[in-house]
Design a protein around this motif. Structure first.
Motif: not given
Length: 415
Positions: A286-292
């Motif tokens: 989740r932290t990667f996919l929602d990072r932006d």
């Protein structure tokens, strides 16, 4: 001096050979899963010098879930058609597997019902994703299982169901003398077609069209069928940084996988629909996919304090009404849960097939009523609703299992 050189050499060698961190990766051997797993192994070990991926081949779907849920394995590949188990999280969607139903010339393929009743039907290994999907389709069409000749030997079948990637021309040669079944006319898509009805009751399934000429003589016209996503799952206790790094590496190198199947190019995407996942997303992914993704305040900071004040005031004004409506709908879904649990508790006491059939119909009627209430906005399609639908399907399977046991007992008594 010699001892000093030996010591220095040992230090240099140990620095050049850091301790490897092992990760176990389990998959079944259906379709291109083995090739996908090996590509992932090569990619991760190339990108992370201290990672050692150990592949485990040939496990069933239940074995994959059990091994990860128990903490014995770190990573796995399964279809997004499995029930949630504690200790497991999703990482990302890999690609869409397509349901192919081949039937021999001479078999009546004018409808799914005639197809199921006309000849022996191969639906994959018992409890495999293909098996579970076909059993749900039999249920959706209201077919009588006692009239369907299910076989686990493909050579004996007049109808063959396969959930896999797109077929190559060479692979299609194995199905000479067969036709490819289409659930509907492609022009009906978007107009309450049968596959859209199936997807409504089985939200993990999606309509899929194999275009005209894509399969040469098998697709003289477009074939309308169904698909389900293959997903990467991980142990829930796996470190966030590891899941984050692995997810980022594989999604950003999707070109590596396109030689396996064209569907992987569109499947391995950072912007895939997270809402379709049947297993909760791991926080590392989740932290990667929602990072932006900017927060609400970051996106609308220029509107200033006045806009924020208005939003807070509106929110405060409707929160009580929202809670009241949510509680009202929750009370209604609780009634469905109570009735379902009463049925589940009676299963061990069932002694006759008519009683089991009566309970199956009772659960199916409750499912239909729940969908009617959902359409009428008397229920909300939240986690409670989705869990109820999964639990009701599980109850129907338990009842069918009870029927099989009763039939077996009667057969042994008669013999």
């Amino acid at each position: 001096m010699k001892k000093i050189l030996i010591a220095v050499t040992a230090i240099i060698m140990s620095a050049c050979n850091p301790t490897l961190t092992p990760f176990t990766f389990i998959y079944n051997d259906e379709g291109p899963n083995e090739e996908i797993a090996r590509k992932m192994e090569e990619l991760l070990e190339r990108e992370f010098y201290n990672v050692d991926i150990q592949l485990i081949k040939g496990a069933s779907t239940n074995a994959i879930l059990d091994s990860i849920s128990s903490g014995n394995v770190d990573i796995g590949l399964v279809e997004n058609y499995v029930n949630y188990k504690p200790g497991i999280n999703s990482a990302f969607s890999v690609y869409s597997e397509v349901l192919h139903i081949f039937y021999q010339e001479g078999v009546d393929g004018s409808s799914f019902e005639t197809l199921a009743y006309s000849a022996p039907v191969y639906i994959g290994r018992e409890e495999s994703p293909t098996y579970n999907m076909m059993m749900d389709l039999f249920d959706f069409y209201g077919l009588d299982l006692s009239k369907i000749d299910v076989t686990f030997n493909m050579a004996e079948a007049g109808t063959i169901s396969v959930l896999t990637n797109l077929f190559t021309k060479e692979k299609l040669q194995e199905f000479q003398g067969f036709n490819l079944f289409s659930f509907d006319d492609v022009d009906n898509l978007g107009n309450a077609s049968s596959v859209e009805g199936i997807s409504l009751k089985n939200p993990r399934l999606s309509p899929f069209v194999i275009p005209e000429k894509a399969y040469w003589s098998f697709t003289k016209t477009p074939i309308v069928t169904l698909s389900v996503d293959l997903i990467m799952i991980v142990r829930a206790e796996m470190l966030e940084v590891s899941v984050n790094d692995f997810t980022k590496t594989m999604l950003r190198n999707r070109q590596v996988f396109t030689s396996i199947d064209p569907l992987l190019f569109n499947g391995l995407r950072e912007d895939f629909n997270q809402g379709i996942l049947n297993i909760p997303l791991h926080e590392g992914a989740r932290t990667f996919l929602d990072r932006d993704e900017p927060s609400f305040l970051e996106r609308y900071a220029e509107l200033g304090g006045v806009a924020l004040s208005i939003v807070i005031a509106i929110f405060s004004g409707i929160v009580s009404l929202t809670k009241w409506q949510a509680q009202k709908k929750k009370d209604k879904i609780d009634e469905f849960y109570e009735d379902l649990m009463n049925i589940k508790n009676t299963i061990p006491k069932i002694s006759g097939i008519p009683e089991a059939i009566k309970n199956v119909k009772r659960v199916q009627a409750a499912q239909n009523k729940a969908f009617e209430m959902l359409i009428a906005e008397k229920l909300v399609a939240n986690d409670s609703f989705r869990i109820y639908m999964e639990l009701s399907k599980e109850t129907i399977n338990e009842l069918r299992g009870k029927m099989r046991i009763i039939k077996a007992k009667k057969a042994s008594t008669t013999s």
